[in-house]
Design an enzyme around this catalytic site. Sequence first.
Site, PDB file in Angstrom:
ATOM      1  N   ASP A 313       0.849  -1.202   0.000  1.00 23.44           N
ATOM      2  CA  ASP A 313       0.000   0.000   0.000  1.00 23.44           C
ATOM      3  C   ASP A 313       0.883   1.251   0.000  1.00 23.44           C
ATOM      4  O   ASP A 313       0.632   2.219   0.721  1.00 23.44           O
ATOM      5  CB  ASP A 313      -0.964   0.009   1.181  1.00 23.44           C
ATOM      6  N   PHE A 331      -3.248  10.941   4.652  1.00 27.37           N
ATOM      7  CA  PHE A 331      -3.146   9.533   5.043  1.00 27.37           C
ATOM      8  C   PHE A 331      -2.164   8.812   4.122  1.00 27.37           C
ATOM      9  O   PHE A 331      -2.193   8.998   2.911  1.00 27.37           O
ATOM     10  CB  PHE A 331      -4.503   8.840   4.927  1.00 27.37           C
ATOM     11  N   GLY A 332      -1.288   7.979   4.694  1.00 23.34           N
ATOM     12  CA  GLY A 332      -0.464   7.110   3.861  1.00 23.34           C
ATOM     13  C   GLY A 332       0.996   7.072   4.255  1.00 23.34           C
ATOM     14  O   GLY A 332       1.540   8.023   4.815  1.00 23.34           O
TER      15      GLY A 332
END
Length: 433
Positions: A313, A331-332
Site C-alpha cells: 500500500d 493519510f499514507g
Amino acid sequence: MKGNKKKNILIKSGRVIDPQHGKEFVSDIYIKDGIISKVGENISIKEDDDIVKINAENCIVSPGFVDMHVHLRDPGFEDEETIETGALAAVKGGITTVACMPNTRPVIDSQSLVKYVLEKSLESACTVLPVAAMTTGLEGKHITEMGLLAEAGAIGFSDDGNSINDSRLMYEIMRYSTQFDLLLILHEEDSLMSGEGLIHEGYFSTILGLEGISSLSDDLMIARDITLARRSGARIHITHLSTKGGVEMVRKAKEEGVRITCDITPHHLFFNDSSLTSFNTNFKVKPPIRSEEDRLALIEGIKEGVIDAIASDHAPHLDTEKNTTFKLASFGTISLETLFGASFSKLYIEEKISLPKLISLITISPARILGIDAGKIEVGKVANITVIDTEKEEEIKRENIVSKSKNSVFIGQKLKGKVICTISKGKLVYRSE
C-alpha cells in the site's frame, strides 16, 4: 544503486526458495540473454565479457516479489512519485512486479490511461501493471467499461481509497465483473462510520484526544461485500485488511466457498496504535494502525492461511502534506523498500513462520490472485529474482530512501533481511553498495 545491462548472469551457491512447491535447496542459477537457462549445483560457464557473477553463499534466492497494491501517482501527481521512481524504489526492495492503483489525475478509467501505464512500464526497472477504476472518476456513480479496460490490459479493478457506498451499484459491479471473471480489489470503509476520524478508535485515541475510526468502519463493508459476492459469484479481494473481525469474516467466507482473498500491509503487521503517541504523521494511514488485539489476529490469520498476501500500500506524499498538524496531514506511508525487511523481521524472526510460507505471501500467492505468470523461478522463463542477505540488519534512514517521497513509518527501525541485488526483466537492475 546500480543498473547493469549485461544479459548473462551467474548466481552462485544461493539458498533457493521455491514457494510454488514449498521447497528450499542450495543451487546456482544461470541467466542467459535474460532467460533462466540452468538451475543446478556447480554450474560452470565459459568465461566471457558479458557474464556477471553474484556470490549468493549464505543468502536466500527468491522469485522477484509481487506487490499487488501500490500508488505510483502517475499521471497527475508526479511531484510525489512517478512510474520510473516508484519502480526504482520497488527493485531496491526486491520487488519486480507491482500493480498500481487508479487514483491518479486523470483517473485510470479509460483504455488510453491503461495503455499509458503499460507503455511507461516497458522502460521502467520493474513490471508495472495497471488496476483500473470500477467507477468513472472514482465517483461511485457509474460503472466503467470494465470489459474493454481488461482487454486493454487492466489486471484488476478498484476504487481504492473510496468505497462504493451504494450497495445496489456495488452489486451491479460484481454481477458485471462475473461476465469476464474480473478481480475486484476492495478498499473496505464505511465513510459515514469513519467520518473525520484520524486514528484507530480505542484507548490511545481517547488519551491523545484524536478522533477515532471504529473497526466497524471496515467490518460493516466487509460483511456487506461478502454477502454481495456470495449472491453474485464475483471474485473479490479485500485489500489492507486491518481488523480481527475482518479476519474472522474472511475465514468463514472461504469455508463457505465465497471467491474471496485478502492482503495485509507490513505496517499493520509491525505496529499497533500505541505508536501514535509520538504524533508522527507518517503513522497516519487508512485503514488506521489498529490495536494489539487486531495486529495479533492478522498474524494468526497468516499462520492459519486465511491471509493470502502481503502488499505495501505504498502511498507517497510530499513533505508539505506530512509536516503539518496531525489533523491536516494526508493519510499514507511509503513501503516498497521495506516490504521484505519488515515482513521478515516480524514473521520469520519473531513469529517463526517458515521462509517458503513468508516468501509465498509476496510472490506466488499475489501472482495467482492477479492471474499473472510471476513469483516463480523456472528454466525458460524471464529472470525475475531477488537475492537477500538474511543476516544483514539495516536501519532505515530518510537519506537512503529511493522513493521520491520520504514518508515512511519505518524510519529509525532496524530491519533484518537486506536485499543485495534484484534481477528484473532479465537484467540486474539493483545491487546494494
